[in-house]
Enzyme design. Structure first.
Site, mmCIF file in Angstrom:
data_model
loop_
_atom_site.group_PDB
_atom_site.id
_atom_site.type_symbol
_atom_site.label_atom_id
_atom_site.label_comp_id
_atom_site.label_asym_id
_atom_site.label_seq_id
_atom_site.Cartn_x
_atom_site.Cartn_y
_atom_site.Cartn_z
ATOM 1 C CE LYS A 108 -4.224 1.826 2.155
ATOM 2 N NZ LYS A 108 -3.971 3.237 2.032
ATOM 3 N NE ARG A 157 -13.917 2.975 3.096
ATOM 4 C CZ ARG A 157 -12.672 3.441 2.963
ATOM 5 N NH1 ARG A 157 -11.649 2.622 2.993
ATOM 6 N NH2 ARG A 157 -12.463 4.725 2.787
ATOM 7 C CE LYS A 190 -8.449 1.274 4.979
ATOM 8 N NZ LYS A 190 -8.408 2.712 4.958
HETATM 9 P P1 ATP Z 1 -6.064 5.895 3.404
HETATM 10 O O1 ATP Z 1 -6.583 7.033 4.184
HETATM 11 O O2 ATP Z 1 -5.568 4.757 4.212
HETATM 12 O O3 ATP Z 1 -5.160 6.280 2.284
HETATM 13 P P2 ATP Z 1 -8.316 5.740 1.731
HETATM 14 O O4 ATP Z 1 -9.603 5.970 2.438
HETATM 15 O O5 ATP Z 1 -7.805 6.810 0.856
HETATM 16 O O6 ATP Z 1 -7.279 5.243 2.803
HETATM 17 P P3 ATP Z 1 -8.476 3.000 1.284
HETATM 18 O O7 ATP Z 1 -9.680 2.369 0.721
HETATM 19 O O8 ATP Z 1 -8.280 2.877 2.711
HETATM 20 O O9 ATP Z 1 -8.472 4.512 0.846
HETATM 21 O O10 ATP Z 1 -7.215 2.418 0.588
HETATM 22 C C1 ATP Z 1 -7.120 2.478 -0.776
HETATM 23 C C2 ATP Z 1 -6.175 3.591 -1.107
HETATM 24 O O11 ATP Z 1 -4.858 3.110 -0.981
HETATM 25 C C3 ATP Z 1 -6.350 4.009 -2.535
HETATM 26 O O12 ATP Z 1 -7.143 5.188 -2.554
HETATM 27 C C4 ATP Z 1 -4.948 4.253 -3.039
HETATM 28 O O13 ATP Z 1 -4.718 5.631 -3.075
HETATM 29 C C5 ATP Z 1 -4.048 3.650 -2.004
HETATM 30 N N1 ATP Z 1 -3.209 2.551 -2.513
HETATM 31 C C6 ATP Z 1 -1.887 2.454 -2.338
HETATM 32 N N2 ATP Z 1 -1.418 1.344 -2.859
HETATM 33 C C7 ATP Z 1 -2.444 0.680 -3.402
HETATM 34 C C8 ATP Z 1 -2.564 -0.548 -4.094
HETATM 35 N N3 ATP Z 1 -1.522 -1.317 -4.334
HETATM 36 N N4 ATP Z 1 -3.800 -0.916 -4.509
HETATM 37 C C9 ATP Z 1 -4.875 -0.136 -4.253
HETATM 38 N N5 ATP Z 1 -4.819 1.043 -3.607
HETATM 39 C C10 ATP Z 1 -3.613 1.449 -3.177
#
Ligand code: ATP
Length: 576
Positions: free
Chosen positions: A248, A412, A418
């Site tokens: 991530k 989601r 994650k």
């Molecule tokens: P966070 O605040 O943890 O960044 P978020 O709410 O933006 O979370 P999540 O659904 O928690 O989003 O996690 C997905 C996010 O992680 C995506 O929006 C992307 O930007 C990021 N990301 C980083 N690496 C990856 C990956 N390998 N595959 C998918 N998403 C990824």
């Protein structure tokens, strides 16, 4: 329909805070449009949301309150000081315009007003300020008091009818089908194009079958898929079995649209950020030959001397409007591509493993686009090893992906899960809260005029923000000053209509800004409205909440953590 009638509907919407009433009012408005007007229902949808086009089209009026003031003076022949006094008294240029504009026999149509507003937003370059004032004054001369009120509020971005996307979707269904059963189909189409006006127009001009068949369109951002949370590797394997695991990355999510030689880039919250990332444009053109493609990845700044990826605090410096060339030399970007959504056809319903396969054939080796490394994982033990490696590499954690999962736009779900480093014994993720108000504070803090923030999470089923915490910790003196400065620009003297709160802060603000919050745990509480669906329900609260950093520039209010996620996180607590 005349704009006067639309303004009367706006007035009705303004007069109620009840979502069901709002839905009925809007449904009546849509039902009353004749067939020709229905062809332009998109304009009505945008206006109702205080816009001219969906936000990703980046239309701004560039008109300040000062210019509005001058236009009102010019339109009404009023005296500047009197207008000034009225603003002080009424607190809103919309109300001032309503008071000083005169009624007319000749009435403006919705299309006329829309076209005029469009023109107003287009003026640019030398002399544009004077032309804007002149043009707006002419428009106000022809507007009735109620019309003037709403025209001014739209231009200032302060329409605030409290009509959220879910309300519009329900009322479209109600107007078309006399029930709300079409909402899931309409929502799906909306998730694929992020354009409510377009969805409404297709529904009323082509019918529901076109909505059901709706496909992704290159150039319209897809509302992003997001990851669910589970408490650990065992639960992940139990839930989705053998899965694809990637690191991530902590950078900017970019959704890249390629149409021939044209490339557009959208952020996680669907802002058009194309101009900020010239190397991603070039990299896309160099490394992808197919004409019509949409892919997603995380852009990270790296050190050109070592090739090492840099932390988010550095990458974030690339998010700027000016000086892009110089910062680009210092911190160039590469993008770890993790999904493919379109390649001459809509791939969102393909299995993840198929999308990855097509992706690896489509993206040629090069300097900017890099396929995010992925490993197929069968056991919790291997998942743990990859997670620990990722943390050692300075990553945020990992994302485990269901091999046969489709790309679920706008939500989601467990197609992606994650896993992040623990923040506390109970919570292993931060919570993104929207600031809805602040308190003056006591003791030393009283000197800053701000002591704590009232924070809410988002309930997308009803399009409202519900309180979860009062946050006074984590804020440095410097941040308090910056918060006050920033929040005072958006303060309002009533509870915003898209907020549900039992707590009354000293100052209400428009729910616009997101802060990342760490907490020890989620507890049940009668004072917060998050999760409190009826009077007797208890809601949820954050225990020992503290902010992490300042306002998140990569998230819009609607991207905040949702009530449903809070419920899930509450149930996950203590399961590690
Ligand atoms: P966070 O605040 O943890 O960044 P978020 O709410 O933006 O979370 P999540 O659904 O928690 O989003 O996690 C997905 C996010 O992680 C995506 O929006 C992307 O930007 C990021 N990301 C980083 N690496 C990856 C990956 N390998 N595959 C998918 N998403 C990824």
């Amino acid at each position: 329909m005349k704009f006067k009638q639309l303004a009367a509907y706006f007035q009705k919407l303004e007069n109620t805070a009840k979502r069901l009433e709002m839905t009925d009012i809007l449904a009546e408005l849509f039902t009353n449009l004749d067939p020709v007007e229905k062809e332009k229902i998109d304009e009505i949808i945008y206006l109702t949301q205080g816009q001219l086009l969906p936000s990703f089209r980046n239309i701004e009026f560039g008109i300040s309150e000062k210019l509005i003031h001058r236009a009102i003076v010019q339109a009404t022949g009023g005296i500047s000081n009197d207008i000034e006094a009225m603003v002080h008294q009424l607190g809103d240029y919309g109300l001032v315009a309503e008071k000083v504009c005169l009624d007319h026999l000749e009435v403006l149509s919705i299309s006329q007003v829309y076209a005029n507003l469009e023109k107003l937003a287009e003026f640019s370059g030398d002399g544009s300020v004077a032309r804007k004032i002149e043009f707006l004054a002419d428009l106000l001369k022809n507007a009735s008091p109620l019309e003037a009120k709403y025209i001014i509020r739209i231009i200032l971005g302060k329409l605030r009818l409290g009509v959220g996307d879910p309300t519009v979707l329900d009322s479209l269904s109600l107007a078309y089908n006399q029930d709300k059963l079409l909402r899931p189909d309409l929502e799906r189409a909306y998730n694929l194009c992020s354009d409510l006006g377009l969805v409404a127009k297709i529904l009323f001009t082509k019918g529901i079958s076109s909505i059901i068949d709706f496909k992704v369109m290159v150039g319209c951002p897809i509302r992003v898929a997001l990851a669910a949370r589970l408490s650990g590797p065992e639960e992940i394997i139990e839930k989705i079995g053998t899965c694809a695991v990637e690191e991530k990355y902590d950078g900017f999510r970019c959704q890249v649209h390629k149409m021939g030689n044209k490339v557009q880039i959208f952020s996680r919250n669907l802002e058009n950020t194309t101009h900020m990332f010239p190397e991603i444009i070039q990299g896309t053109l160099d490394q992808i030959k197919e004409s019509n493609v949409i892919f997603e990845g995380e852009a990270l700044a790296y050190d050109p001397a070592t090739g090492q990826c840099l932390p988010f605090q550095t990458t974030v410096q690339r998010k700027r409007k000016h000086g892009i060339e110089s910062i680009r030399e210092k911190f160039p970007l590469k993008i770890f591509v993790f999904d493919l959504l379109y390649a001459d056809k809509d791939l969102t319903q393909y299995a993840f493993s198929q999308r990855r396969q097509i992706m690896s054939e489509l993206i040629k080796k090069g300097k900017v686009l890099e396929l995010s490394p992925v490993e197929e994982v069968k056991t919790a033990q291997r998942l743990t090893e990859i997670f620990e490696d990722a943390i050692a590499q300075g990553r945020e954690g990992i994302v485990a992906k269901r091999l046969d999962g489709e790309y679920k736009a706008g939500g989601r779900n467990f197609n992606w899960i994650k896993l992040k480093q623990s923040y506390s014994d109970n919570l292993n993720d931060t919570i993104d809260c929207v600031i809805i108000g602040y308190f003056f504070g006591k003791g030393l803090r009283a000197a800053f005029g701000i002591g704590s923030l009232l924070a809410a999470v988002y309930d997308p089923t009803v399009g409202r923000f519900k309180t979860i915490a009062k946050i006074g910790t984590g804020l440095s003196d410097d941040e308090l000053v910056r918060f006050k400065e920033t929040l005072d620009k958006i303060k309002i003297n009533f509870m915003p209509k898209n907020v549900e709160s039992l707590i009354v802060p000293d100052v209400w603000v428009d729910p616009l800004y997101v802060v990342e919050v760490q907490a020890d745990e989620i507890t049940q509480s009668p004072v917060h409205t998050c999760g409190k669906d009826s009077k007797d329900d208890t809601g949820y609260a954050l225990r020992f909440p503290r902010t992490v950093g300042f306002i998140r520039i990569d998230k819009a209010a609607k991207d905040a953590t949702t009530v449903e996620e809070i419920k899930q996180m509450f149930n996950l607590q203590g399961r590690k």
